[in-house]
Design a protein around this motif. Structure first.
Motif, PDB file in Angstrom:
ATOM      1  N   ALA A 150    -105.262  19.489  68.696  1.00 20.57           N
ATOM      2  CA  ALA A 150    -105.867  19.776  67.394  1.00 20.57           C
ATOM      3  C   ALA A 150    -104.953  19.310  66.268  1.00 20.57           C
ATOM      4  CB  ALA A 150    -106.160  21.266  67.258  1.00 20.57           C
ATOM      5  N   ALA A 151    -103.641  19.527  66.412  1.00 21.84           N
ATOM      6  CA  ALA A 151    -102.691  19.127  65.381  1.00 21.84           C
ATOM      7  C   ALA A 151    -102.708  17.610  65.187  1.00 21.84           C
ATOM      8  CB  ALA A 151    -101.283  19.607  65.731  1.00 21.84           C
ATOM      9  N   ARG A 152    -102.776  16.860  66.296  1.00 20.16           N
ATOM     10  CA  ARG A 152    -102.829  15.404  66.199  1.00 20.16           C
ATOM     11  C   ARG A 152    -104.125  14.947  65.540  1.00 20.16           C
ATOM     12  NH1 ARG A 152     -99.872  15.482  71.173  1.00 20.16           N
ATOM     13  NH2 ARG A 152    -101.804  15.750  72.356  1.00 20.16           N
ATOM     14  N   GLU A 153    -105.235  15.599  65.884  1.00 17.66           N
ATOM     15  CA  GLU A 153    -106.529  15.253  65.303  1.00 17.66           C
ATOM     16  C   GLU A 153    -106.524  15.475  63.789  1.00 17.66           C
ATOM     17  OE1 GLU A 153    -111.233  16.323  66.143  1.00 17.66           O
ATOM     18  OE2 GLU A 153    -109.706  17.868  66.435  1.00 17.66           O
ATOM     19  N   LEU A 154    -105.968  16.590  63.362  1.00 19.59           N
ATOM     20  CA  LEU A 154    -105.900  16.895  61.936  1.00 19.59           C
ATOM     21  C   LEU A 154    -104.918  15.972  61.222  1.00 19.59           C
ATOM     22  CD1 LEU A 154    -106.032  20.729  62.385  1.00 19.59           C
ATOM     23  CD2 LEU A 154    -107.686  19.404  61.075  1.00 19.59           C
ATOM     24  N   ARG A 155    -103.846  15.599  61.909  1.00 16.97           N
ATOM     25  CA  ARG A 155    -102.891  14.660  61.318  1.00 16.97           C
ATOM     26  C   ARG A 155    -103.565  13.323  61.014  1.00 16.97           C
ATOM     27  NH1 ARG A 155     -98.104  12.687  65.041  1.00 16.97           N
ATOM     28  NH2 ARG A 155     -99.868  11.538  65.911  1.00 16.97           N
ATOM     29  N   MET A 177    -108.244  25.342  58.886  1.00 18.01           N
ATOM     30  CA  MET A 177    -109.119  24.319  59.448  1.00 18.01           C
ATOM     31  C   MET A 177    -108.694  24.061  60.886  1.00 18.01           C
ATOM     32  SD  MET A 177    -108.887  22.264  55.940  1.00 18.01           S
ATOM     33  CE  MET A 177    -107.595  23.424  55.497  1.00 18.01           C
ATOM     34  N   VAL A 178    -109.609  24.255  61.819  1.00 17.32           N
ATOM     35  CA  VAL A 178    -109.236  24.212  63.237  1.00 17.32           C
ATOM     36  C   VAL A 178    -109.600  22.890  63.911  1.00 17.32           C
ATOM     37  CG1 VAL A 178    -109.391  26.704  63.480  1.00 17.32           C
ATOM     38  CG2 VAL A 178    -111.418  25.316  63.896  1.00 17.32           C
ATOM     39  N   LEU A 220     -99.896  22.508  60.333  1.00 13.36           N
ATOM     40  CA  LEU A 220     -99.086  23.680  60.660  1.00 13.36           C
ATOM     41  C   LEU A 220     -99.937  24.841  61.156  1.00 13.36           C
ATOM     42  CD1 LEU A 220     -96.515  23.655  57.723  1.00 13.36           C
ATOM     43  CD2 LEU A 220     -96.249  22.749  60.039  1.00 13.36           C
ATOM     44  N   ASP A 221    -101.170  24.952  60.660  1.00 14.99           N
ATOM     45  CA  ASP A 221    -102.061  26.018  61.115  1.00 14.99           C
ATOM     46  C   ASP A 221    -102.445  25.861  62.580  1.00 14.99           C
ATOM     47  OD1 ASP A 221    -102.093  27.344  58.711  1.00 14.99           O
ATOM     48  OD2 ASP A 221    -103.943  26.429  57.989  1.00 14.99           O
ATOM     49  N   ASN A 222    -102.255  24.650  63.122  1.00 13.79           N
ATOM     50  CA  ASN A 222    -102.631  24.380  64.512  1.00 13.79           C
ATOM     51  C   ASN A 222    -101.433  23.882  65.329  1.00 13.79           C
ATOM     52  OD1 ASN A 222    -105.861  24.453  64.567  1.00 13.79           O
ATOM     53  ND2 ASN A 222    -105.206  23.558  62.624  1.00 13.79           N
ATOM     54  N   ILE A 223    -100.250  24.309  64.926  1.00 13.43           N
ATOM     55  CA  ILE A 223     -99.034  23.766  65.521  1.00 13.43           C
ATOM     56  C   ILE A 223     -98.903  24.105  67.002  1.00 13.43           C
ATOM     57  CG2 ILE A 223     -97.506  25.717  65.055  1.00 13.43           C
ATOM     58  CD1 ILE A 223     -96.745  21.979  64.424  1.00 13.43           C
ATOM     59  N   THR A 224     -99.575  25.170  67.457  1.00 14.64           N
ATOM     60  CA  THR A 224     -99.490  25.532  68.880  1.00 14.64           C
ATOM     61  C   THR A 224    -100.528  24.809  69.735  1.00 14.64           C
ATOM     62  OG1 THR A 224    -100.951  27.439  68.527  1.00 14.64           O
ATOM     63  CG2 THR A 224     -98.576  27.810  68.322  1.00 14.64           C
ATOM     64  N   ASP A 225    -101.409  24.059  69.100  1.00 14.42           N
ATOM     65  CA  ASP A 225    -102.426  23.274  69.809  1.00 14.42           C
ATOM     66  C   ASP A 225    -102.178  21.806  69.498  1.00 14.42           C
ATOM     67  OD1 ASP A 225    -104.699  21.943  70.709  1.00 14.42           O
ATOM     68  OD2 ASP A 225    -106.072  23.558  70.149  1.00 14.42           O
TER      69      ASP A 225
END
Length: 206
Positions: free
Chosen positions: A166-171, A96-97, A158-163
């Motif tokens: 995006a990682a904050r949004e998914l969190r 999920m991006v 974790l799937d978006n750990i380099t972005d």
């Protein structure tokens, strides 16, 4: 002559192991202890450590699938007359991006659980409301408190750990889902979350 059994490499379904001619090392003494001593647990382990199999074993246990546990430690120590509704959520599949993709996946998972438990949609418009209503209605409809099992709770992050954005949004999307569990306590029998990251590294929970 003893029957030759197979090693359950990659098998994550407890029922398949118990009925498909696979070796199984009895872990039910530990499950019995977990259930007897507490209600809320978090398990952080690397991938391929058997977390999904553990959750599936708990699902079968709380759903009182007695034949699968014959010959195991817990069989004569469990009340098979009591069947708990189980809500199972897994983020193991797919990537999920963004928040929209995450919300879509969550709604699909909640709908799948409603269908399996025979529960109508409450009409809630938000994900937290849907999850909260699912737990509450499952308790009332089935007459037993609910078991919640969540697999790979942190994978969307974790799937978006380099972005970082995006990682904050998914969190935030995951926090919205998991925040329901605290107020749902009167309706919960047992809750287990598994993942790779420690709580302190993800900042999802108070």
């Amino acid at each position: 002559m003893a029957t030759q059994l197979n090693l359950p490499i990659g098998v994550q379904a407890f029922g398949k192991i118990r009925t498909g001619g696979f070796y199984y090392v009895d872990k039910t003494p530990y499950l019995h202890q977990l259930i007897d001593e507490g209600s809320y647990y978090f398990l952080s382990r690397p991938r391929r450590f058997g977390k999904s199999l553990l959750l599936d074993t708990l699902k079968e246990l709380f759903e009182a699938n007695e034949p699968l546990f014959r010959g195991l430690y817990i069989h004569d120590r469990w009340d098979w007359q009591i069947r708990h509704p189980v809500v199972r959520i897994s983020f193991a599949d797919g990537v999920m991006v963004n928040r929209s993709a995450l919300d879509t996946r969550i709604r699909h998972l909640l709908q799948s659980n409603r269908e399996r438990l025979g529960i109508e949609h409450s009409g809630a418009q938000d994900i937290a409301g849907e999850f909260s209503d699912l737990i509450r209605m499952a308790h009332h409809q089935h007459g037993q408190r609910v078991v919640v099992l969540i697999d790979e709770y942190d994978k969307p992050i974790l799937d978006n750990i380099t972005d970082a954005d995006a990682a904050r949004e998914l969190r935030e999307g995951l926090k919205n889902l998991y925040s329901v569990l605290k107020d749902a306590d009167p309706h919960l029998k047992f809750c287990l979350l598994t993942g790779v990251s420690k709580f302190s590294k993800v900042s999802l929970f108070s």
